[in-house]
Design a protein around this motif. Structure first.
Motif, mmCIF file in Angstrom:
data_model
loop_
_atom_site.group_PDB
_atom_site.id
_atom_site.type_symbol
_atom_site.label_atom_id
_atom_site.label_comp_id
_atom_site.label_asym_id
_atom_site.label_seq_id
_atom_site.Cartn_x
_atom_site.Cartn_y
_atom_site.Cartn_z
ATOM 1 N N UNK A 115 0.837 -1.201 0.000
ATOM 2 C CA UNK A 115 0.000 0.000 0.000
ATOM 3 C C UNK A 115 0.875 1.257 0.000
ATOM 4 N N UNK A 116 1.980 1.225 0.731
ATOM 5 C CA UNK A 116 2.901 2.374 0.752
ATOM 6 C C UNK A 116 3.534 2.577 -0.623
ATOM 7 N N UNK A 117 3.900 1.493 -1.283
ATOM 8 C CA UNK A 117 4.465 1.598 -2.641
ATOM 9 C C UNK A 117 3.435 2.186 -3.610
ATOM 10 N N UNK A 118 2.204 1.735 -3.496
ATOM 11 C CA UNK A 118 1.145 2.259 -4.373
ATOM 12 C C UNK A 118 0.933 3.750 -4.120
ATOM 13 N N UNK A 119 0.965 4.163 -2.856
ATOM 14 C CA UNK A 119 0.823 5.581 -2.530
ATOM 15 C C UNK A 119 2.008 6.374 -3.081
ATOM 16 N N UNK A 120 3.218 5.842 -2.963
ATOM 17 C CA UNK A 120 4.414 6.506 -3.506
ATOM 18 C C UNK A 120 4.220 6.782 -5.000
ATOM 19 N N UNK A 121 3.751 5.756 -5.717
ATOM 20 C CA UNK A 121 3.514 5.913 -7.160
ATOM 21 C C UNK A 121 2.385 6.913 -7.436
ATOM 22 N N UNK A 122 1.339 6.871 -6.620
ATOM 23 C CA UNK A 122 0.201 7.781 -6.783
ATOM 24 C C UNK A 122 0.644 9.237 -6.606
ATOM 25 N N UNK A 123 1.557 9.487 -5.685
ATOM 26 C CA UNK A 123 2.022 10.845 -5.414
ATOM 27 C C UNK A 123 3.086 11.311 -6.404
ATOM 28 N N UNK A 124 3.654 10.375 -7.167
ATOM 29 C CA UNK A 124 4.683 10.707 -8.142
ATOM 30 C C UNK A 124 4.118 11.672 -9.177
ATOM 31 N N UNK A 125 4.849 12.733 -9.418
ATOM 32 C CA UNK A 125 4.419 13.683 -10.428
ATOM 33 C C UNK A 125 3.512 14.785 -9.933
ATOM 34 N N UNK A 126 3.043 14.685 -8.686
ATOM 35 C CA UNK A 126 2.244 15.786 -8.141
ATOM 36 C C UNK A 126 3.212 16.924 -7.823
ATOM 37 N N UNK A 127 3.024 18.039 -8.500
ATOM 38 C CA UNK A 127 3.959 19.157 -8.366
ATOM 39 C C UNK A 127 4.074 19.696 -6.952
ATOM 40 N N UNK A 128 2.992 19.674 -6.214
ATOM 41 C CA UNK A 128 2.987 20.273 -4.882
ATOM 42 C C UNK A 128 3.312 19.282 -3.765
ATOM 43 N N UNK A 129 3.761 18.060 -4.109
ATOM 44 C CA UNK A 129 4.059 17.043 -3.104
ATOM 45 C C UNK A 129 5.482 16.527 -3.284
ATOM 46 N N UNK A 130 6.289 16.705 -2.235
ATOM 47 C CA UNK A 130 7.626 16.112 -2.198
ATOM 48 C C UNK A 130 7.536 14.832 -1.375
ATOM 49 N N UNK A 131 8.331 13.823 -1.734
ATOM 50 C CA UNK A 131 8.303 12.542 -1.023
ATOM 51 C C UNK A 131 9.707 12.166 -0.586
ATOM 52 N N UNK A 132 9.767 11.468 0.545
ATOM 53 C CA UNK A 132 11.052 10.956 1.005
ATOM 54 C C UNK A 132 10.805 9.672 1.784
ATOM 55 N N UNK A 133 11.674 8.692 1.578
ATOM 56 C CA UNK A 133 11.579 7.418 2.301
ATOM 57 C C UNK A 133 12.661 7.386 3.366
ATOM 58 N N UNK A 134 12.325 6.855 4.530
ATOM 59 C CA UNK A 134 13.272 6.728 5.644
ATOM 60 C C UNK A 134 13.308 5.263 6.049
ATOM 61 N N UNK A 135 14.523 4.726 6.149
ATOM 62 C CA UNK A 135 14.702 3.336 6.572
ATOM 63 C C UNK A 135 15.672 3.302 7.737
ATOM 64 N N UNK A 136 15.487 2.315 8.611
ATOM 65 C CA UNK A 136 16.318 2.191 9.803
ATOM 66 C C UNK A 136 17.381 1.123 9.574
ATOM 67 N N UNK A 137 18.631 1.439 9.969
ATOM 68 C CA UNK A 137 19.703 0.446 9.834
ATOM 69 C C UNK A 137 19.781 -0.423 11.097
ATOM 70 N N UNK A 138 20.721 -1.368 11.114
ATOM 71 C CA UNK A 138 20.825 -2.309 12.242
ATOM 72 C C UNK A 138 21.175 -1.623 13.555
#
Length: 146
Positions: A115-138
């Motif tokens: 669902x998060x991947x689908x939302x990422x794709x849905x928001x792609x190209x929206x001029x007024x929306x910036x996206x960033x992914x955060x992942x945690x290391x060990x």
């Protein structure tokens, strides 16, 4: 507006919510934390009460008296009675009205990854929306990318 995706892998959601809430308060902002699960909101509240000796993370439930006074407001709905311009979606469920905030933080686990991947794709190209992914290391550090 900006949407930050936090992929939960190491720490439990309540610990990540407390860490992010502390950063929001340190920045002088208010926060709306949303979860449709009342038991999860109760768990989040307990973690915010004992979030460490650094500082008390003042918060309350949207159903409590004077929700507008709360710097951190826990709610089942994506409506900021406390005037927050930042929303944290703790239950992994996206709400479209989150786009009305200045910044949205979406926490998601393994079961919400598609669902998060689908939302990422849905928001792609929206001029007024910036996206960033955060992942945690060990070691528990969060890394931004994407």
């Amino acid at each position: 507006m900006r949407v930050d995706f936090y992929q939960l892998s190491r720490d439990p959601v309540e610990r990540v919510v407390a860490m992010l809430a502390r950063k929001v308060l340190q920045a002088g902002e208010r926060l709306l934390v949303v979860s449709g699960d009342a038991s999860q909101r109760e768990l989040l509240s307990k973690e915010l009460w004992r979030a460490g000796s650094e500082e008390f993370l003042a918060h309350g439930e949207a159903s409590d008296p004077q929700p507008d006074k709360q710097p951190i407001l826990l709610s089942g709905e994506a409506e900021a009675a406390n005037g927050a311009r930042m929303i944290l979606l703790a239950d992994g469920q996206w709400r479209e009205n989150a786009l009305g905030f200045d910044r949205a933080l979406l926490l998601f686990g393994a079961s919400e990854t598609e669902a998060a991947r689908a939302l990422w794709r849905q928001l792609d190209g929206k001029e007024d929306v910036a996206r960033e992914i955060h992942k945690q290391d060990e070691q528990g550090r969060w890394r931004a990318g994407g």
